[in-house]
Write a protein that holds these residues in place. Structure first.
Motif, mmCIF file in Angstrom:
data_model
loop_
_atom_site.group_PDB
_atom_site.id
_atom_site.type_symbol
_atom_site.label_atom_id
_atom_site.label_comp_id
_atom_site.label_asym_id
_atom_site.label_seq_id
_atom_site.Cartn_x
_atom_site.Cartn_y
_atom_site.Cartn_z
ATOM 1 N N GLN A 126 13.350 -6.854 -45.362
ATOM 2 C CA GLN A 126 14.385 -6.030 -44.729
ATOM 3 C C GLN A 126 15.632 -6.857 -44.426
ATOM 4 O O GLN A 126 16.757 -6.411 -44.627
ATOM 5 C CB GLN A 126 13.877 -5.405 -43.430
ATOM 6 N N GLN B 107 12.940 -3.432 -26.441
ATOM 7 C CA GLN B 107 14.138 -4.223 -26.146
ATOM 8 C C GLN B 107 14.146 -4.772 -24.725
ATOM 9 O O GLN B 107 14.856 -5.719 -24.432
ATOM 10 C CB GLN B 107 15.405 -3.388 -26.358
ATOM 11 N N LEU C 118 6.022 0.783 -51.442
ATOM 12 C CA LEU C 118 5.665 1.673 -50.344
ATOM 13 C C LEU C 118 5.489 3.094 -50.842
ATOM 14 O O LEU C 118 4.571 3.804 -50.443
ATOM 15 C CB LEU C 118 6.762 1.672 -49.280
ATOM 16 N N GLN D 141 19.426 -6.544 -46.038
ATOM 17 C CA GLN D 141 20.619 -6.422 -45.197
ATOM 18 C C GLN D 141 21.626 -7.513 -45.541
ATOM 19 O O GLN D 141 22.828 -7.278 -45.548
ATOM 20 C CB GLN D 141 20.200 -6.484 -43.723
ATOM 21 N N VAL E 263 16.562 0.092 -43.098
ATOM 22 C CA VAL E 263 17.561 -0.673 -43.839
ATOM 23 C C VAL E 263 17.835 -0.011 -45.187
ATOM 24 O O VAL E 263 18.992 0.198 -45.569
ATOM 25 C CB VAL E 263 17.093 -2.134 -44.038
ATOM 26 N N SER F 102 12.162 2.229 -45.217
ATOM 27 C CA SER F 102 12.660 1.409 -44.118
ATOM 28 C C SER F 102 14.072 1.858 -43.745
ATOM 29 O O SER F 102 14.815 2.373 -44.586
ATOM 30 C CB SER F 102 12.681 -0.065 -44.506
ATOM 31 N N PHE G 89 12.886 -4.350 -38.309
ATOM 32 C CA PHE G 89 14.138 -5.058 -38.576
ATOM 33 C C PHE G 89 14.625 -5.846 -37.364
ATOM 34 O O PHE G 89 15.062 -6.991 -37.490
ATOM 35 C CB PHE G 89 15.212 -4.057 -39.002
ATOM 36 N N PHE G 90 14.537 -5.250 -36.177
ATOM 37 C CA PHE G 90 15.164 -5.837 -34.995
ATOM 38 C C PHE G 90 14.593 -7.212 -34.651
ATOM 39 O O PHE G 90 15.335 -8.195 -34.565
ATOM 40 C CB PHE G 90 14.995 -4.887 -33.806
ATOM 41 N N GLN H 174 17.278 3.847 -28.416
ATOM 42 C CA GLN H 174 17.116 2.466 -28.891
ATOM 43 C C GLN H 174 17.765 2.251 -30.246
ATOM 44 O O GLN H 174 17.473 1.272 -30.933
ATOM 45 C CB GLN H 174 15.633 2.131 -28.991
ATOM 46 N N PHE I 48 23.934 -6.870 -48.291
ATOM 47 C CA PHE I 48 24.954 -5.897 -47.957
ATOM 48 C C PHE I 48 26.137 -6.531 -47.232
ATOM 49 O O PHE I 48 27.165 -5.901 -47.047
ATOM 50 C CB PHE I 48 24.303 -4.822 -47.083
ATOM 51 N N THR I 49 25.992 -7.786 -46.789
ATOM 52 C CA THR I 49 27.058 -8.392 -46.004
ATOM 53 C C THR I 49 27.999 -9.246 -46.840
ATOM 54 O O THR I 49 28.883 -9.896 -46.297
ATOM 55 C CB THR I 49 26.484 -9.277 -44.881
ATOM 56 N N VAL J 39 21.869 -0.941 -27.652
ATOM 57 C CA VAL J 39 21.047 -2.074 -28.093
ATOM 58 C C VAL J 39 21.894 -3.074 -28.879
ATOM 59 O O VAL J 39 21.679 -4.288 -28.783
ATOM 60 C CB VAL J 39 19.824 -1.591 -28.893
ATOM 61 N N TYR K 258 23.921 -1.075 -37.048
ATOM 62 C CA TYR K 258 24.060 -2.516 -37.280
ATOM 63 C C TYR K 258 24.236 -2.803 -38.767
ATOM 64 O O TYR K 258 25.118 -3.571 -39.161
ATOM 65 C CB TYR K 258 22.840 -3.265 -36.739
ATOM 66 N N VAL K 259 23.406 -2.183 -39.590
ATOM 67 C CA VAL K 259 23.498 -2.433 -41.032
ATOM 68 C C VAL K 259 24.720 -1.727 -41.619
ATOM 69 O O VAL K 259 25.469 -2.312 -42.385
ATOM 70 C CB VAL K 259 22.208 -1.976 -41.751
ATOM 71 N N PHE K 260 24.929 -0.482 -41.218
ATOM 72 C CA PHE K 260 26.000 0.322 -41.805
ATOM 73 C C PHE K 260 27.370 -0.310 -41.567
ATOM 74 O O PHE K 260 28.205 -0.365 -42.452
ATOM 75 C CB PHE K 260 25.954 1.736 -41.221
ATOM 76 N N ASN L 23 8.562 -2.425 -42.231
ATOM 77 C CA ASN L 23 9.901 -1.866 -42.050
ATOM 78 C C ASN L 23 10.647 -2.424 -40.846
ATOM 79 O O ASN L 23 11.801 -2.088 -40.635
ATOM 80 C CB ASN L 23 9.813 -0.341 -41.913
ATOM 81 N N GLY M 78 27.839 -3.452 -40.642
ATOM 82 C CA GLY M 78 27.761 -4.911 -40.688
ATOM 83 C C GLY M 78 28.248 -5.509 -41.982
ATOM 84 O O GLY M 78 28.051 -6.690 -42.232
ATOM 85 N N PHE N 82 19.538 1.079 -33.256
ATOM 86 C CA PHE N 82 20.106 -0.244 -33.523
ATOM 87 C C PHE N 82 20.361 -0.462 -35.014
ATOM 88 O O PHE N 82 21.476 -0.756 -35.425
ATOM 89 C CB PHE N 82 19.162 -1.333 -32.999
ATOM 90 N N THR N 83 19.295 -0.286 -35.811
ATOM 91 C CA THR N 83 19.363 -0.729 -37.193
ATOM 92 C C THR N 83 20.426 0.004 -38.009
ATOM 93 O O THR N 83 21.187 -0.629 -38.742
ATOM 94 C CB THR N 83 17.987 -0.574 -37.860
#
Lengths: 287, 316
Positions: free
Chosen positions: A236, A130, A265, A240, B134, B132, A220-221, B242, A243-244, B267, B248-250, A218, B252, B244-245
């Protein structure tokens, strides 16, 4: 741990009670590891509200195809899967080539500043991703690589961990006598590397390849930062996005897509689990 | 001692070997150059530029204006930053500590020689780690929904519902449990390989001297496992700073929910400053501060574990 060991304070070998207790804990632990996978499958075969049924549903039903069809309507699932495959395969191939090459040079060549350069490589492992993400984004914008796979592939083409890993393995696995023999036969540097060193070190390359592939798959960022258009999304990001959705969450649909994205996987892992685990453990032992 | 090409080439031979030697050096530089080129462009330059950027006000499009320490001041005065800081530390602790303790217990049990299922169990324990983040978050969000399995379990045990996706503690527990699930098996396998590297005659000698199992644990197993514990503590600390994911996903679900205060991490704060608000200057200042905190934590980690190590040696 303490409880279990004090229990058998004076016993040389743990007795039946301890054995039973150990097995119980280990099996409960394994159940915790596996249950979310099973649950994901169960929910993916149930209708929309299956995830929140009281009491929880523990057996699969027959809605999987219907759910997955809705997931295909909501997202470009197979396209995203393909994108992830393109990116992950390119990164893996490139990491394998360049990391092996550099690891080979660090293991088998003498050159000025070798040790400080190697320490520098190790040092870069400790820099969090980051820290450089904003300027890297700006560079990508300047190169007009935003929303392209190049932005995902090029920065990941070679990495410090891979060099470290290959160097450790090559140091012990490739005998210098072999290289010398190749040189006496008049082989060039690259041919010695390619025809003599690489065939010996395929196990280490397999492990590095599996890990690189998984990590890229995997990730994502960074894809979230650089990918804008849904036709370029990796799997990924596509998951996501499912889910939005604002109008009520369709968990059957989401879990069916998640299941389909996780299955490849899982299959690869169960087939090659030996490589994963030896790689993981020897990596830890050496560092 | 390992012999290398240069050592062979440096043997007193005819002159042409010298040029061959130089050729070898150049080849080596050529072989390692891709990493250094790529790192210069996508590693070193961005780091330097981040530090530089943290002294400027910039929206990534217009001209940059020098503002001195103002970005840092803005960040430090922003309550959201401190919330993200506190959340990150809290979730880190909640995720890391149980994870490593459970991993150690599992590893010791796996290594006890009692079970013949060691190989199979290792595979099962490692499975969460290949998934993953996610996917993990999506699956766990069904456990932690309002009427999900988490609350069902609480109700069955006679407790009230917890607001897993909006409560201050609920969100943190949900996120920490995702971290724990994904990483416990990984750490258990690392500990297991550490335990297997301890020579068994040490235990035999201790048994002959009359050491109990708990004494063997305290004076042989834990001290010899220290490098592995250090490795995992360091790795999970850096990793969880760090975070983030998962949050962010949970959080979001409704599009902009990921910056909600219950679950915002450093982050996420950085990400939303840069890519939502276009405040690249303050985002850069956040990145620099995150980096400094990471270094601080790593150093403290090493220092504490060295102190602890010295203690056990002193007592033993």
């Amino acid at each position: 741990m303490v409880k279990a060991s004090t229990r058998n304070r004076n016993a040389d070998k743990p007795g039946f009670a301890a054995s039973f207790f150990y097995h119980l804990v280990l099996i409960v632990g394994a159940a915790f590891s596996v249950f979310p996978f099973y649950w994901m499958f169960v929910i993916s075969t149930r209708d929309k509200s299956g995830a929140f049924h009281v009491p929880p549903l523990l057996t699969p039903s027959d809605q999987f195809v219907a759910n997955f069809k809705r997931a295909l309507e909501q997202s470009d699932f197979f396209h995203a899967l393909g994108n992830s495959a393109i990116v992950s395969i390119s990164v893996t191939a490139s990491v394998l080539f360049f990391c092996t090459l550099a690891g080979y040079a660090f293991a088998k060549y003498q050159f000025r500043f070798k040790t400080p350069l190697f320490f520098f490589v190790i040092g870069t492992l400790f820099v969090p991703q980051q820290l450089g993400v904003l300027p890297t984004y700006v560079i990508m914008a300047k190169l007009q690589w935003i929303d392209t796979y190049k932005a995902l592939i090029v920065p990941a083409m070679v990495n410090a961990f891979g060099i470290f890993w290959m160097r450790q393995y090559i140091s012990s696995a490739v005998h210098t006598e072999l290289i010398e023999a190749g040189r006496i036969d008049g082989c060039g540097h690259f041919r010695i590397f390619w025809n003599i060193a690489v065939p010996v070190i395929t196990p280490a390359m397999a492990t590095l390849g599996i890990f690189t592939f998984l990590n890229t798959w995997n990730d994502f960022f960074w894809p979230l930062v650089v990918l804008k258009n849904s036709e370029h999304f990796t799997i990924q990001i596509a998951l996501q996005q499912l889910f939005t959705v604002r109008d009520g969450l369709d968990y059957g649909m989401i879990m069916s897509a998640t299941f389909m994205a996780t299955l490849p996987l899982l299959v690869v892992f169960l087939l090659f689990s030996r490589w994963f685990i030896t790689g993981l453990t020897s990596g830890a032992v050496k560092s | 001692m390992e012999r290398s090409i240069e050592a062979a080439a440096a043997r007193p031979l005819k002159r042409p070997w010298m040029t061959e030697n130089r050729r070898g050096q150049l080849t080596a530089y050529l072989f390692i150059s891709p990493f250094f080129l790529l790192f210069a462009v996508f590693g070193l330059y961005p780091i330097i530029f981040t530090i530089y950027l943290s002294f400027f006000k910039w929206d990534a499009l217009g001209p940059m204006t020098y503002v001195g320490m103002q970005n840092y001041k803005w960040v430090v005065e922003d309550p959201t930053f401190w919330i993200s800081f506190g959340n990150t530390l809290l979730i880190s602790a909640m995720g890391t500590v149980p994870q490593l303790i459970i991993a150690l217990v599992l590893a010791v049990m796996l290594n006890s020689g009692l079970t013949r299922m060691k190989k199979g169990l290792r595979v099962l324990y490692f499975m969460p780690n290949i998934t993953s983040i996610v996917a993990v978050t999506l699956v766990f969000s069904t456990f932690f929904g309002n009427h999900g399995m988490g609350n069902w379990l609480l109700n069955t045990l006679g407790f009230d519902d917890v607001a897993w996706n909006s409560g201050w503690w609920g969100v943190k527990i949900a996120i920490a449990s995702m971290v724990i699930w994904r990483w416990t098996g990984y750490n258990a396998i690392i500990y297991l390989s550490g335990l297997q590297s301890i020579p068994t005659d040490l235990y035999e000698a201790a048994r002959i001297d009359g050491a109990s199992r708990s004494q063997q644990m305290a004076y042989i197993t834990l001290p010899l496992l220290k490098p592995f514990i250090l490795f995992t503590v360091l790795l999970s600390t850096i990793g969880s700073l760090q975070l983030f994911t998962e949050p962010y996903v949970f959080l979001g679900q409704s599009g902009t929910g990921s910056t909600r205060q219950e679950g915002i991490t450093m982050v996420i704060y950085l990400y939303s400053e840069a890519f939502r608000n276009s405040f690249f200057g303050t985002a850069a200042a956040t990145a620099v501060m995150l980096f400094l905190i990471t270094i601080l934590f790593s150093v403290v980690n090493m220092w504490v574990s060295n102190r602890l190590g010295g203690d056990t040696e002193g007592r033993g």
